[in-house]
Design an enzyme around this catalytic site. Structure first.
Site, PDB file in Angstrom:
ATOM      1  N   LYS A 235       9.996   5.471   3.192  1.00  0.00           N
ATOM      2  CA  LYS A 235       8.565   5.144   3.110  1.00  0.00           C
ATOM      3  C   LYS A 235       7.943   6.011   2.020  1.00  0.00           C
ATOM      4  O   LYS A 235       8.066   7.240   2.036  1.00  0.00           O
ATOM      5  CB  LYS A 235       7.880   5.398   4.464  1.00  0.00           C
ATOM      6  CG  LYS A 235       6.349   5.253   4.405  1.00  0.00           C
ATOM      7  CD  LYS A 235       5.687   5.372   5.793  1.00  0.00           C
ATOM      8  CE  LYS A 235       4.168   5.471   5.669  1.00  0.00           C
ATOM      9  NZ  LYS A 235       3.481   5.620   6.970  1.00  0.00           N
ATOM     10  N   ASP A 240      -1.867   8.792   2.390  1.00  0.00           N
ATOM     11  CA  ASP A 240      -2.334   7.839   3.398  1.00  0.00           C
ATOM     12  C   ASP A 240      -3.712   8.258   3.910  1.00  0.00           C
ATOM     13  O   ASP A 240      -3.832   9.077   4.813  1.00  0.00           O
ATOM     14  CB  ASP A 240      -1.322   7.767   4.547  1.00  0.00           C
ATOM     15  CG  ASP A 240      -1.725   6.742   5.597  1.00  0.00           C
ATOM     16  OD1 ASP A 240      -2.661   5.957   5.334  1.00  0.00           O
ATOM     17  OD2 ASP A 240      -1.094   6.713   6.678  1.00  0.00           O
ATOM     18  N   LYS A 247      -8.962   7.458   8.111  1.00  0.00           N
ATOM     19  CA  LYS A 247      -8.586   8.481   9.089  1.00  0.00           C
ATOM     20  C   LYS A 247      -9.671   9.542   9.189  1.00  0.00           C
ATOM     21  O   LYS A 247     -10.330   9.828   8.197  1.00  0.00           O
ATOM     22  CB  LYS A 247      -7.307   9.193   8.627  1.00  0.00           C
ATOM     23  CG  LYS A 247      -6.018   8.403   8.751  1.00  0.00           C
ATOM     24  CD  LYS A 247      -4.846   9.250   8.279  1.00  0.00           C
ATOM     25  CE  LYS A 247      -3.550   8.461   8.261  1.00  0.00           C
ATOM     26  NZ  LYS A 247      -3.063   8.109   9.596  1.00  0.00           N
ATOM     27  N   ASP A 258       3.225  11.637   3.508  1.00  0.00           N
ATOM     28  CA  ASP A 258       3.585  10.292   3.952  1.00  0.00           C
ATOM     29  C   ASP A 258       4.617   9.626   3.029  1.00  0.00           C
ATOM     30  O   ASP A 258       4.946   8.465   3.196  1.00  0.00           O
ATOM     31  CB  ASP A 258       2.317   9.428   4.080  1.00  0.00           C
ATOM     32  CG  ASP A 258       2.406   8.456   5.240  1.00  0.00           C
ATOM     33  OD1 ASP A 258       3.292   8.637   6.103  1.00  0.00           O
ATOM     34  OD2 ASP A 258       1.609   7.499   5.272  1.00  0.00           O
ATOM     35  N   ASP A 317      -4.524   1.178   8.563  1.00  0.00           N
ATOM     36  CA  ASP A 317      -3.801   2.447   8.650  1.00  0.00           C
ATOM     37  C   ASP A 317      -2.347   2.248   9.102  1.00  0.00           C
ATOM     38  O   ASP A 317      -1.557   3.178   9.091  1.00  0.00           O
ATOM     39  CB  ASP A 317      -4.540   3.399   9.596  1.00  0.00           C
ATOM     40  CG  ASP A 317      -4.113   4.853   9.411  1.00  0.00           C
ATOM     41  OD1 ASP A 317      -3.420   5.135   8.410  1.00  0.00           O
ATOM     42  OD2 ASP A 317      -4.484   5.681  10.264  1.00  0.00           O
ATOM     43  N   GLU A 319      -0.041   0.937   7.480  1.00  0.00           N
ATOM     44  CA  GLU A 319       0.363   0.456   6.148  1.00  0.00           C
ATOM     45  C   GLU A 319       1.852   0.619   5.874  1.00  0.00           C
ATOM     46  O   GLU A 319       2.431  -0.164   5.132  1.00  0.00           O
ATOM     47  CB  GLU A 319      -0.452   1.199   5.075  1.00  0.00           C
ATOM     48  CG  GLU A 319       0.082   2.573   4.649  1.00  0.00           C
ATOM     49  CD  GLU A 319       0.125   3.605   5.763  1.00  0.00           C
ATOM     50  OE1 GLU A 319      -0.657   3.461   6.725  1.00  0.00           O
ATOM     51  OE2 GLU A 319       0.924   4.551   5.694  1.00  0.00           O
ATOM     52  N   ARG A 321       4.528   0.141   7.638  1.00  0.00           N
ATOM     53  CA  ARG A 321       5.386  -0.983   8.037  1.00  0.00           C
ATOM     54  C   ARG A 321       5.211  -2.168   7.104  1.00  0.00           C
ATOM     55  O   ARG A 321       6.134  -2.972   6.933  1.00  0.00           O
ATOM     56  CB  ARG A 321       5.097  -1.355   9.498  1.00  0.00           C
ATOM     57  CG  ARG A 321       3.687  -1.792   9.738  1.00  0.00           C
ATOM     58  CD  ARG A 321       3.326  -1.812  11.204  1.00  0.00           C
ATOM     59  NE  ARG A 321       3.083  -0.464  11.738  1.00  0.00           N
ATOM     60  CZ  ARG A 321       2.779  -0.215  13.008  1.00  0.00           C
ATOM     61  NH1 ARG A 321       2.692  -1.204  13.885  1.00  0.00           N
ATOM     62  NH2 ARG A 321       2.561   1.014  13.408  1.00  0.00           N
TER      63      ARG A 321
END
Ligand code: BES
Ligand code: MN
Ligand code: ZN
Length: 465
Positions: A235, A240, A247, A258, A317, A319, A321
């Site tokens: 990933k 993020d 967030k 991330d 959020d 994101e 996946r």
């Protein structure tokens, strides 16, 4: 830190000579037995240390006794931690040269020793004007092959930790692509337009809120007549923010991490040629930022992934996946035998397992079990989470084939079930490293920050093929 293999550890000149002591047992050093045990009643409890000056009477300036605890409870994990503790102690007293001389250990510990020393000597001081203290040379006796192997793996870990510790202002999608291109592997970097042509609607949607363009990276290590072909996917969300479903500040604080999965893949690919494994390894990263810019994707948007499946955005959020969905399709279309993805995917995994173990799941029991076993042997911990069909219910959408978030309960499992929809042919394992990739405070041999999660386990897995 340079490791030098020597045969006569006792006569090696150095700042610190490290010997081990099992609880309530004597050591091999008379002077330790006399002063540490008899005079000061040092017990050798696990992780405790005792420092003894030699006043120039020995080749070492100081002797450091490291407690190994009860002999019957001693394990390779404990050895690695004891080594790390010793290194930290040596750094603290500004030692530059350290010799290890362990006795009475009844398993082959060379690899763990090299891991432990390198992990403990690591700091990220690139941006500090006053640099951190380091050990310069480590003297050990042992098997050259094991030392060299562990050193290469440690080098990959350091690479991974460095790039994951870098702020997002530096570790951009562009930067990850440049690093990927520097390894001398066959590498393709796809830009936004290329990805549009490939139909990566889920990944591109995530990238739209940022002014930094996405980079889809594919590195390939090949070998004639490979025994197996695998893909490792990381990933690669360089930051993020949560996107429009932004967030809260406290959750965003560490979100430069991330891309830890991507950093792991880069670390592995940076050393893979030195190992010459007999399998093909494809390193894949769908790099981008998740930002709330004016072109950002929105809750309610319906995206089409590379395999044609449609996804309603329930939460911007979730994101990771979405980017992984297209990366998984891409890897599966390569026709590889196995896909392993590593992702800082869910806070839920962190809630379930804490910061000590990563969650693992997949569509093939043998692959998952093999990864768990390999991880355990080299000092990582993977814990299998279920992918119960029942959890799929919550991914249903009224308007599309599915939505990108499920129920809050069992969140790591629903994320896994979501990813499963994008792997058709390959054996696949998904490793959720959200809890283990980046530490808020020191833990065992690690300092605060990136840990290089996945590097040891995956490289050892690759080498075992
Ligand atoms: N990158 C986060 C997951 C994460 C959380 C990693 C904490 C490391 C530490 C991921 O993109 C995310 O935001 N996940 C959401 C999913 C939710 C919206 C379904 C989460 O876990 O809250
Ligand atoms: Mn997120
Ligand atoms: Zn994320």
């Amino acid at each position: 830190m340079e490791i030098k293999l020597i045969t006569d550890t006792k006569s090696q000149e150095c700042d610190v000579f490290v010997v081990n002591m099992y609880e309530s047992e004597k050591t091999t050093e008379e002077i330790v037995n006399k002063y540490a045990i008899e005079e000061d009643h040092f017990e050798g409890k696990f992780g405790t240390t005792y420092l003894l000056p030699t006043y120039g009477k020995q080749s070492a300036r100081k002797i450091l006794v490291i407690g190994f605890g009860k002999k019957e409870e001693f394990t390779p994990d404990k050895l690695r931690q004891a080594v790390a503790k010793s290194i930290k102690k040596a750094v603290q007293i500004e030692a530059k040269t350290v010799t290890f001389d362990f006795s009475g250990v009844d398993f082959d510990y060379t690899e763990q020793l090299v891991y432990g020393a390198n992990i403990a000597d690591y700091t990220f001081d690139k941006y500090k004007t006053k640099k951190d203290k380091k050990i310069e040379t480590l003297y050990i006796s042992g098997d050259l092959f094991a030392v060299e192997k562990a050193e290469k793996i440690a080098k990959a870990m350091k690479f991974t930790r460095d790039i994951a510790n870098e702020p997002a202002q530096y570790a951009t999608p562009q930067k990850l692509a440049e690093l990927a291109e520097s390894f001398g592997l066959e590498t393709k970097v796809y830009d936004r337009e290329d990805c549009e042509k490939m139909g990566m609607g889920a990944y591109l949607a995530v990238s739209r809120g940022s002014s930094r363009p996405p980079k889809f990276i594919h590195m390939k290590y090949s070998t004639p007549n490979p025994k197996k072909r695998i893909a490792i996917i990381g990933k690669g969300i360089c930051f993020d923010s949560g996107g429009l479903d932004i967030k809260p500040a406290s959750s965003m604080l560490t979100m430069k991490d991330d891309m830890s999965g991507a950093a792991c893949v880069l670390g592995i690919m940076s050393v893979i040629k030195d190992f010459n494994p007999e399998i093909e390894v494809n390193g894949i990263i769908a790099a981008c930022e998740n930002m709330p810019g004016c072109s950002a994707y929105k809750p309610g948007d319906i995206l089409t992934a590379k395999n044609g499946k449609t996804i309603e955005v329930d939460n911007t959020d979730a994101e990771g996946r979405l980017t992984l969905a297209d990366a998984l399709c891409y890897a599966d279309e390569l026709g590889v035998d196995e896909i392993i993805d590593l992702a800082t995917l869910t806070g839920a995994c962190m809630v379930a397992l804490g910061t000590v173990a990563a969650g693992i799941m997949g569509n093939n029991d043998t692959l998952v079990k093999e990864l768990i076993r390999t991880a355990e042997k080299c000092g990582e911990r993977y814990w299998e989470l279920p992918m119960y069909e029942e959890y799929k219910e919550s991914l249903k959408s009224e308007f599309a084939d599915m939505q990108n978030t499920g129920s809050r309960w069992g969140g790591a499992s629903t994320a896994g079930l979501f990813l499963k929809e994008f792997v058709k042919n390959a054996k696949w394992a998904h490793i959720d490293i959200a809890g283990v990739a980046y530490l808020d405070k020191p833990q065992n041999e690690f300092i605060k920050g990136a840990t290089g999660a996945g590097v040891r386990a995956l490289l050892n897995y690759i080498l075992a093929q």
